[in-house]
Scaffold this motif. Structure first.
Motif, mmCIF file in Angstrom:
data_model
loop_
_atom_site.group_PDB
_atom_site.id
_atom_site.type_symbol
_atom_site.label_atom_id
_atom_site.label_comp_id
_atom_site.label_asym_id
_atom_site.label_seq_id
_atom_site.Cartn_x
_atom_site.Cartn_y
_atom_site.Cartn_z
ATOM 1 N N ARG A 198 5.103 -50.861 11.048
ATOM 2 C CA ARG A 198 6.485 -51.492 11.410
ATOM 3 C C ARG A 198 7.109 -50.201 11.589
ATOM 4 N NH1 ARG A 198 5.524 -55.054 7.134
ATOM 5 N NH2 ARG A 198 6.454 -53.706 5.685
ATOM 6 N N MET A 199 7.200 -49.053 11.210
ATOM 7 C CA MET A 199 7.825 -47.653 11.404
ATOM 8 C C MET A 199 7.566 -47.285 12.811
ATOM 9 S SD MET A 199 10.072 -47.898 8.804
ATOM 10 C CE MET A 199 10.769 -46.071 9.369
ATOM 11 N N LYS A 200 6.178 -47.357 12.947
ATOM 12 C CA LYS A 200 5.900 -46.852 14.151
ATOM 13 C C LYS A 200 6.401 -47.768 15.448
ATOM 14 C CE LYS A 200 1.756 -44.316 12.884
ATOM 15 N NZ LYS A 200 0.164 -44.401 13.015
ATOM 16 N N LEU A 201 6.500 -48.908 15.189
ATOM 17 C CA LEU A 201 6.859 -49.949 16.089
ATOM 18 C C LEU A 201 8.446 -49.756 16.424
ATOM 19 C CD1 LEU A 201 5.917 -52.228 17.956
ATOM 20 C CD2 LEU A 201 6.548 -53.965 16.132
ATOM 21 N N ILE A 202 8.962 -49.490 15.340
ATOM 22 C CA ILE A 202 10.664 -49.282 15.771
ATOM 23 C C ILE A 202 10.744 -47.975 16.428
ATOM 24 C CG2 ILE A 202 12.792 -48.795 14.448
ATOM 25 C CD1 ILE A 202 11.721 -50.485 12.188
ATOM 26 N N GLU A 203 10.038 -46.825 16.141
ATOM 27 C CA GLU A 203 10.128 -45.800 16.778
ATOM 28 C C GLU A 203 9.815 -45.938 18.345
ATOM 29 O OE1 GLU A 203 7.855 -42.582 14.844
ATOM 30 O OE2 GLU A 203 9.174 -42.616 13.139
ATOM 31 N N TYR A 204 8.807 -46.734 18.427
ATOM 32 C CA TYR A 204 8.459 -46.981 19.634
ATOM 33 C C TYR A 204 9.459 -47.882 20.649
ATOM 34 C CZ TYR A 204 5.401 -49.266 23.492
ATOM 35 O OH TYR A 204 5.091 -49.526 24.771
ATOM 36 N N VAL A 205 9.802 -48.757 20.231
ATOM 37 C CA VAL A 205 11.114 -49.679 20.877
ATOM 38 C C VAL A 205 12.243 -48.583 21.149
ATOM 39 C CG1 VAL A 205 12.765 -51.319 20.264
ATOM 40 C CG2 VAL A 205 10.456 -51.673 19.682
ATOM 41 N N GLN A 206 12.587 -47.741 20.286
ATOM 42 C CA GLN A 206 13.702 -46.886 20.630
ATOM 43 C C GLN A 206 13.089 -45.921 21.751
ATOM 44 O OE1 GLN A 206 14.406 -44.747 16.937
ATOM 45 N NE2 GLN A 206 15.483 -46.452 16.220
ATOM 46 N N LYS A 207 12.073 -45.470 21.921
ATOM 47 C CA LYS A 207 11.596 -44.517 23.007
ATOM 48 C C LYS A 207 11.627 -45.329 24.262
ATOM 49 C CE LYS A 207 8.703 -41.425 20.265
ATOM 50 N NZ LYS A 207 7.382 -40.697 20.183
ATOM 51 N N ILE A 208 11.107 -46.591 24.074
ATOM 52 C CA ILE A 208 11.153 -47.575 25.297
ATOM 53 C C ILE A 208 12.518 -47.653 26.055
ATOM 54 C CG2 ILE A 208 10.396 -49.789 26.146
ATOM 55 C CD1 ILE A 208 8.077 -48.052 26.022
ATOM 56 N N ASN A 209 13.546 -47.796 25.114
ATOM 57 C CA ASN A 209 14.740 -47.860 25.640
ATOM 58 C C ASN A 209 15.358 -46.927 26.689
ATOM 59 O OD1 ASN A 209 15.088 -50.406 24.278
ATOM 60 N ND2 ASN A 209 15.875 -49.492 22.644
ATOM 61 N N LEU A 266 3.112 -46.049 38.093
ATOM 62 C CA LEU A 266 1.884 -46.357 37.317
ATOM 63 C C LEU A 266 1.821 -45.180 36.420
ATOM 64 C CD1 LEU A 266 -0.430 -46.878 40.379
ATOM 65 C CD2 LEU A 266 0.126 -48.450 38.423
ATOM 66 N N ILE A 267 2.404 -43.989 36.656
ATOM 67 C CA ILE A 267 2.339 -42.738 35.739
ATOM 68 C C ILE A 267 3.130 -43.293 34.475
ATOM 69 C CG2 ILE A 267 3.033 -40.320 35.003
ATOM 70 C CD1 ILE A 267 1.961 -39.766 38.041
ATOM 71 N N ILE A 268 4.510 -43.705 34.788
ATOM 72 C CA ILE A 268 5.372 -44.292 33.785
ATOM 73 C C ILE A 268 4.882 -45.112 32.807
ATOM 74 C CG2 ILE A 268 7.744 -44.682 33.070
ATOM 75 C CD1 ILE A 268 8.685 -43.240 35.629
ATOM 76 N N VAL A 269 4.282 -46.274 33.529
ATOM 77 C CA VAL A 269 3.643 -47.351 32.636
ATOM 78 C C VAL A 269 2.419 -46.958 32.025
ATOM 79 C CG1 VAL A 269 2.338 -49.564 33.009
ATOM 80 C CG2 VAL A 269 4.375 -49.013 34.519
ATOM 81 N N ASN A 270 1.745 -46.016 32.593
ATOM 82 C CA ASN A 270 0.617 -45.461 31.664
ATOM 83 C C ASN A 270 0.827 -44.467 30.512
ATOM 84 O OD1 ASN A 270 -2.069 -45.159 31.233
ATOM 85 N ND2 ASN A 270 -2.019 -42.965 32.036
ATOM 86 N N MET A 271 2.251 -43.898 30.682
ATOM 87 C CA MET A 271 2.643 -43.214 29.515
ATOM 88 C C MET A 271 3.181 -44.264 28.421
ATOM 89 S SD MET A 271 4.821 -40.076 31.504
ATOM 90 C CE MET A 271 5.989 -39.743 30.167
ATOM 91 N N ILE A 272 3.825 -45.464 28.788
ATOM 92 C CA ILE A 272 4.576 -46.533 27.923
ATOM 93 C C ILE A 272 3.217 -46.941 27.208
ATOM 94 C CG2 ILE A 272 5.482 -48.632 27.649
ATOM 95 C CD1 ILE A 272 7.316 -47.631 30.314
ATOM 96 N N LYS A 273 2.306 -47.301 27.805
ATOM 97 C CA LYS A 273 1.431 -47.796 27.310
ATOM 98 C C LYS A 273 0.396 -46.975 26.223
ATOM 99 C CE LYS A 273 -1.987 -51.343 26.943
ATOM 100 N NZ LYS A 273 -1.266 -52.621 26.048
ATOM 101 N N LYS A 274 0.264 -45.731 26.384
ATOM 102 C CA LYS A 274 -0.319 -44.917 25.548
ATOM 103 C C LYS A 274 0.449 -44.602 24.310
ATOM 104 C CE LYS A 274 -3.514 -42.207 28.669
ATOM 105 N NZ LYS A 274 -3.771 -40.955 29.393
ATOM 106 N N GLY A 275 1.914 -44.677 24.615
ATOM 107 C CA GLY A 275 2.722 -44.446 23.202
ATOM 108 C C GLY A 275 2.897 -45.656 22.391
ATOM 109 N N GLU A 276 2.086 -46.857 22.751
ATOM 110 C CA GLU A 276 2.114 -47.845 21.915
ATOM 111 C C GLU A 276 1.491 -47.682 20.645
ATOM 112 O OE1 GLU A 276 0.782 -52.703 22.199
ATOM 113 O OE2 GLU A 276 0.327 -51.246 23.724
ATOM 114 N N PRO A 277 2.244 -48.128 19.509
ATOM 115 C CA PRO A 277 1.601 -47.972 18.150
ATOM 116 C C PRO A 277 0.409 -48.424 17.967
ATOM 117 C CG PRO A 277 3.466 -49.234 18.159
ATOM 118 C CD PRO A 277 3.677 -48.730 19.361
ATOM 119 N N ARG A 278 -0.603 -47.769 17.421
ATOM 120 C CA ARG A 278 -1.825 -48.344 17.094
ATOM 121 C C ARG A 278 -2.011 -48.835 15.750
ATOM 122 N NH1 ARG A 278 -3.527 -49.490 21.899
ATOM 123 N NH2 ARG A 278 -3.329 -47.703 23.519
#
Length: 354
Positions: free
Chosen positions: A280-291, A342-354
């Motif tokens: 959950r903490m990683k997901l919060i950080e991920y959403v903040q980066k996505i913005n 595509l590069i940006i989408v790939n970066m967003i996908k890789k940054g998704e919390p596991r």
């Protein structure tokens, strides 16, 4: 009247048994007037038996061939090409295999059930096909021969390097899926342990459930235990295969609880809650980066192309000539900006919390 019906049914059963026995093919011992006739009849009987056995053997061989063909058809075309390459060029393939250190470990961690030689043959087949495709694609674009060959060589090398990294990519994906399903599997095990079920039965229940790769790995743990390995060795092998910090935490806690005693169900519940909280903490950080990344993505994919086209049109009007060829502008709009997207989408996908 009842006795008559019983007698009638009894006679009908005897008649049906007689007909059943009469319909069976029965070979009788050869008879004859003298010994020679009996020997000839016996040889004929042996010949008939051998012919029937030969036909049965041919049918069995035919079934084996059909089954083999069915299995071959189910294999992918590239895999069959790799097996053919290994069959006819086994020596060079084994020589190339010697240069790849750690490939066997990567295949084992990726759960890819094939030998190093088979995978190297598969690498070569995919690289050759990629090289031929690159040459054909360049030829269709009417590029010079040397440029086409260069593109083919680069395609060959790129596909070869990609195939070498592919087992590691599969392994990392499996580890992420195992870690993602870990809280649910741990809660599953903890509830069974709290109900009085043993650790082996709890692992069997998780292996039978649909938790993805973690169910497959638990099935491998049970398979090792069935073949004679102890529980400690089997679960330590799972830890070594995953090479994950979270998996190591779980394995160490289970082994410590078994060795020194402790309420394993409470420990597993606590680990599941810890993993859920971390996610959950990683997901919060991920959403903040996505913005922040979303603003950059919209600027690069919508605003910048529009500004570029408007700027070129305005400059061309002021200079009364095109300041950029139409082909170059089309290349930038159709290739450069989509590649950036595509590069940006790939970066967003890789940054998704596991």
């Amino acid at each position: 009247m009842g006795i008559g019906d019983a007698i009638t049914r009894f006679l009908e059963r005897i008649g049906s048994k007689t007909i059943e026995v009469a319909e069976r093919p029965v070979r009788r011992m050869p008879t004859g007037k003298n010994v020679q006739e009996r020997l000839r009849a016996l040889k004929q009987l042996q010949k008939e038996i051998s012919i029937e056995r030969g036909e049965a053997k041919e049918e069995e061989q035919l079934e084996e061939i059909l089954e083999w063909h069915r299995q071959e058809i189910q294999k992918p075309f590239v895999t069959r090409l790799a097996e053919g390459l290994l069959r006819y060029f086994g020596g060079p393939v084994r020589t190339i295999t010697g240069f790849f250190k750690g490939l066997e470990v990567d295949l084992y961690r990726a759960n890819m059930m094939m030998s190093k030689e088979q995978y190297v043959a598969l690498m070569l087949v995919v690289a050759i096909l990629a090289g031929l495709f690159g040459i054909a694609f360049a030829y269709l674009l009417y590029l010079p021969v040397d440029t086409s060959l260069l593109i083919g060589v680069l395609s060959f090398l790129g596909a070869f390097i990609y195939m070498r990294q592919y087992p590691r990519m599969v392994w990392r994906k499996r580890v992420s899926e195992v870690e993602r399903a870990m809280p649910y599997a741990l809660r599953h095990m903890a509830s069974l342990l709290r109900a009085g079920v043993g650790i082996s039965e709890a692992i069997l229940s998780v292996a039978s459930a649909d938790y993805g790769p973690i169910s497959e790995e638990f099935e491998l743990i049970l398979r090792d235990m069935r073949t004679g390995s102890s529980f400690e060795d089997a679960i330590s092998k799972f830890e070594e295969k995953m090479a994950s910090e979270n998996v190591s935490r779980v394995v160490k806690q289970i082994l410590r609880a078994i060795k020194f005693g402790g309420n394993l169900s409470d420990i597993l519940y606590k680990l599941a809650e810890d993993f859920s909280f971390e996610y959950r903490m990683k997901l919060i950080e991920y959403v903040q980066k996505i913005n922040g990344i979303a603003f950059v993505y919209m600027f690069l994919t919508i605003v910048m192309p529009t500004m570029l086209v408007v700027g070129i049109i305005a400059g061309s009007i002021m200079s009364r000539t095109l300041i950029m060829p139409v082909e170059s502008l089309a290349t930038i709009l159709w290739l450069a900006f989509p590649a950036i997207s595509l590069i940006i989408v790939n970066m967003i996908k890789k940054g998704e919390p596991r």
